[in-house]
Design a protein around this motif. Structure first.
Motif, mmCIF file in Angstrom:
data_model
loop_
_atom_site.group_PDB
_atom_site.id
_atom_site.type_symbol
_atom_site.label_atom_id
_atom_site.label_comp_id
_atom_site.label_asym_id
_atom_site.label_seq_id
_atom_site.Cartn_x
_atom_site.Cartn_y
_atom_site.Cartn_z
ATOM 1 N N ARG A 187 2.299 4.928 1.085
ATOM 2 C CA ARG A 187 2.504 5.543 2.410
ATOM 3 C C ARG A 187 1.322 6.467 2.718
ATOM 4 O O ARG A 187 0.941 7.295 1.880
ATOM 5 N N PRO A 188 0.700 6.313 3.939
ATOM 6 C CA PRO A 188 -0.454 7.152 4.262
ATOM 7 C C PRO A 188 -0.116 8.631 4.146
ATOM 8 O O PRO A 188 0.987 9.057 4.525
ATOM 9 N N GLY A 189 -1.029 9.389 3.599
ATOM 10 C CA GLY A 189 -0.826 10.846 3.485
ATOM 11 C C GLY A 189 -0.098 11.258 2.218
ATOM 12 O O GLY A 189 0.000 12.452 1.921
ATOM 13 N N SER A 190 0.421 10.283 1.461
ATOM 14 C CA SER A 190 1.169 10.649 0.243
ATOM 15 C C SER A 190 0.212 10.927 -0.913
ATOM 16 O O SER A 190 -0.970 10.568 -0.866
ATOM 17 N N PRO A 214 0.834 -1.205 0.000
ATOM 18 C CA PRO A 214 0.000 0.000 0.000
ATOM 19 C C PRO A 214 0.868 1.254 0.000
ATOM 20 O O PRO A 214 1.982 1.231 0.522
ATOM 21 N N ALA A 264 -1.190 7.762 -2.052
ATOM 22 C CA ALA A 264 -2.313 7.261 -1.242
ATOM 23 C C ALA A 264 -3.612 7.933 -1.678
ATOM 24 O O ALA A 264 -4.668 7.293 -1.755
ATOM 25 N N ALA A 273 -6.855 6.048 -3.167
ATOM 26 C CA ALA A 273 -8.175 6.170 -2.531
ATOM 27 C C ALA A 273 -9.264 6.437 -3.574
ATOM 28 O O ALA A 273 -10.438 6.147 -3.339
#
Ligand code: NAX
Ligand code: K
Length: 482
Positions: free
Chosen positions: A86-89, A84, A92, A96
Motif C-alpha cells: 500500500r502506497p505510503g506504508s 505491491p 512500501a 522502494a
C-alpha cells in the motif's frame, strides 16, 4: 512483563500500535524484524539462491528488508511480490529500497530457488489463502522460512485457513502467538525462533495478555520447608473400582512422586483391595466407606476417574465428594459419567478430558480448541486440562496456557492416569488449580522427555517409565535463584 505471554494477532497489532504511539518508528521495527530473520537464516543455511514471496502488508515489508540484508551479505536473492505494498506504508518504503531482481509470482521461479521465504501474510491474515497463492506454496520443494508464521496458519488458533505451507524455520517477533504452539500450526512452523525487535515490554500492561506458553516460571512447584509435615502436603484419596485397579495405581504413584504427603486408594471390594495392597509399599489402601473417609477433613484432594466406571454410581460419588467441599480432580470415568451434562462437573477443581471425553461432555470443540476450553472452564467453574500433544489448560477467569513439551510417545494407555495423579498431588500441596494443572502437564512432558533421552528413536514409553524422572523434573522446575 511475563515472557511466557502469548499474543493473539489482534493483541500483537495493539502492541505495535502502542509502541509506535510511544515514539517507536514502524520502519525501525520492520528493520529489526527483517534483520532478525536474516540472522536466523544465515545461522542455519549457507548462501544459496533465495526467493522471497512478499504479500501486500507489513509481513511483505519484512521480506523486502530481509532480501536487502541477505543480498548485502552476498546471497543471490530475488523478490516475487504477490501485490505491491500500500502506497505510503512502511512496507512500501522497504520495497522502494530494494534494487535487486523482481520476478513473477510464479511456480517456475519457485522451482529455481534453493530457499523460499514466505513473507506473504503474518498477523494480518483475515481470510483463507486464494487458490493461486495456495497452489504456488504447494509447489515449493526447497526449504521454506516463514516470516512471523507460515501464511495460512491462524495465529489465534493454530488452525489452517485454506492452506498453509510446511516451514523449516519460523521467525516471529516480540511474543509468540497461540498459533505457534497449537496444532496443526505448531508442526507447520518447524523450528520457531522468537526475536526481540525493540518493542518495549511496557506495551503489555494495557493489553494484559490472557494466554501463556506453559513452562516453569508461569508457576512454581511447591516448596517443602522443614516445618511441613505429611498432612500439610495433602492426603490424596483415589476411589478405585474392581475393573481397572492399574489405572488408580498409576495415578497414586504419580501423586506420591509429585510430593503428596499421603496417598490412599479406596475400594469397597476385598479382592481389589488385596490386589492394590500388592503394589508400592508406601501406598495406603482402605476399604472404609466413602462416607467415613469424608469425615476426615484432612483427606483432600480427591481424584475421581482413574479406575472408576463411567456410570451413575461414579456420578453420585462425584456429587458427594464435591458436595462435601473437597477439591476434586475429575478424569476418565468421572468425566464420561457426565456425558452431555457439564453441570454435573460443577464444584470440581480440575477436569482432565482427552479429546473424546471433551466431546462427550461439552460437545464438538470445533476449530478453536482454545476458545472451547475456556468456555468449558466458564461453564463448569473448573480448570480444564484438555489433553493432547498441545494440551490446553484453561481457567474460569479466562487465563489459559498451552503446553508444548509432550513427546508423541506419551500418547499411550495409562499416561493420562499419571497426569491426573500429578495434578492431584500438586493440588494437595497448596498450589492453585490453574497452577497445579499447568505444572502437571509440564512435568508429565518433561519426565517423558527424560525417560526417552538416550533411547533409540521410536522407543515405546510406559507410564511407569515416568516415575523415576518426576523428581528430577520437579527439581529442574524450581527457580534457580530465589
Ligand atoms: N509495526 C508493525 O506493525 C510490525 C509488523 N511486523 C510484520 O507485520 C506483519 C503484520 O502486518 P499486517 O498487519 O500488514 O498484515 P499482513 O502483512 O499479514 O497482511 C495484511 C494485508 O493482507 C490482506 N489479506 C489478509 N488476508 C488475505 C488473504 N487471504 N488474501 C489476500 N490478502 C489478504 C489484508 O487485507 C491486508 O491488506 C507481521 O506478521 C510482521 O511480519 C514487523 O514488521 C514488526 C513490526
Ligand atoms: K508469513
Amino acid at each position: 512483563m511475563n515472557r511466557h505471554a502469548l499474543l493473539t494477532p489482534e493483541e500483537m497489532g495493539r502492541a505495535d500500535a502502542a509502541a509506535i504511539a510511544a515514539g517507536r518508528s514502524g520502519e525501525a521495527l520492520m528493520l529489526a524484524a527483517g534483520r532478525a530473520v536474516a540472522e536466523a537464516v544465515r545461522r542455519r543455511f549457507s548462501p544459496r539462491r533465495t526467493l522471497v514471496l512478499a504479500g501486500p502488508g507489513n509481513n511483505g515489508g519484512d521480506g523486502y528488508v530481509l532480501a536487502r540484508l541477505l543480498e548485502q551479505a552476498g546471497w543471490p536473492v530475488a523478490m516475487a511480490p504477490l501485490a505491491p505494498p500500500r502506497p505510503g506504508s512502511d512496507a512500501a518504503a522497504a520495497a522502494a529500497r530494494w534494487r535487486g531482481p523482481v520476478v513473477p509470482f510464479a511456480a517456475a521461479e519457485v522451482g529455481r530457488a534453493a530457499l523460499v521465504v514466505d513473507a506473504l501474510f503474518g498477523a494480518g491474515l483475515s481470510r483463507p489463502l486464494s487458490g493461486d497463492v495456495a497452489q504456488l506454496l504447494r509447489s515449493v520443494r526447497a526449504p521454506l522460512v516463514a516470516v512471523d508464521i507460515p501464511s495460512g496458519v491462524d495465529g489465534a488458533t493454530g488452525g489452517i485457513l485454506g492452506y498453509a505451507p510446511q516451514a523449516a524455520l519460523t521467525v516471529t517477533f516480540f511474543r509468540r502467538k497461540p498459533g505457534h504452539l497449537l496444532l496443526p500450526g505448531r508442526d507447520l512452523c518447524g523450528e520457531t525462533v522468537l526475536a526481540e525487535i525493540g518493542l518495549p515490554d511496557t506495551v503489555l500492561e494495557a493489553i494484559a495478555p490472557r494466554a501463556f506458553g506453559n513452562a516453569p516460571g508461569l508457576w512454581r512447584p511447591p516448596l517443602r520447608d522443614s516445618g511441613s509435615h505429611k498432612f500439610s502436603r495433602g492426603h490424596v484419596t483415589i476411589p478405585c473400582g474392581a475393573a481397572l485397579p492399574g489405572a488408580a495405581r498409576l495415578a497414586a504413584g504419580a501423586a506420591r512422586r509429585a510430593g503428596a504427603g499421603l496417598v490412599s486408594l479406596a475400594t469397597d471390594d476385598a479382592a481389589t483391595a488385596a490386589i492394590l495392597r500388592g503394589g508400592e509399599p508406601g501406598l495406603m489402601v482402605t476399604t472404609e466407606a466413602v462416607e467415613h473417609l469424608l469425615e476426615d477433613r484432612r483427606r483432600d484432594p480427591w481424584l475421581l476417574g482413574p479406575g472408576l466406571p463411567p456410570d451413575d454410581a461414579t456420578r453420585a460419588l462425584l456429587r458427594r465428594v464435591t458436595g462435601a467441599g473437597r477439591m476434586v480432580v475429575a478424569d476418565g470415568g468421572a468425566l464420561t459419567a457426565c456425558a452431555g451434562d457439564p453441570a454435573g462437573l460443577q464444584g470440581a477443581a480440575i477436569l482432565t478430558p482427552h479429546a473424546g471425553e471433551f466431546l462427550r461432555v461439552f460437545g464438538d470443540p470445533g476449530d478453536d480448541r482454545l476458545a472451547a476450553a475456556r468456555k468449558a472452564a466458564d461453564v463448569t467453574g473448573a480448570v480444564i486440562l484438555l489433553k493432547g500433544s498441545d494440551s490446553i489448560i484453561a481457567a474460569p477467569d479466562g487465563r489459559a496456557a498451552i503446553n508444548h513439551n509432550a513427546p508423541p510417545a506419551l500418547a499411550t494407555a495409562g499416561s493420562g492416569d499419571v497426569l491426573a495423579g500429578l495434578a492431584a498431588g500438586l493440588l494437595g500441596q497448596g498450589m492453585g488449580a490453574f497452577d497445579a494443572a499447568c505444572a502437571a502437564a509440564w512435568l508429565h512432558g518433561d519426565a517423558a522427555q527424560r525417560a526417552l533421552a538416550g533411547q533409540p528413536a521410536g522407543s515405546p514409553l510406559l507410564p511407569e517409565d515416568l516415575f523415576p524422572e518426576i523428581g528430577k523434573s520437579l527439581a529442574s522446575a524450581l527457580p534457580s535463584s530465589p
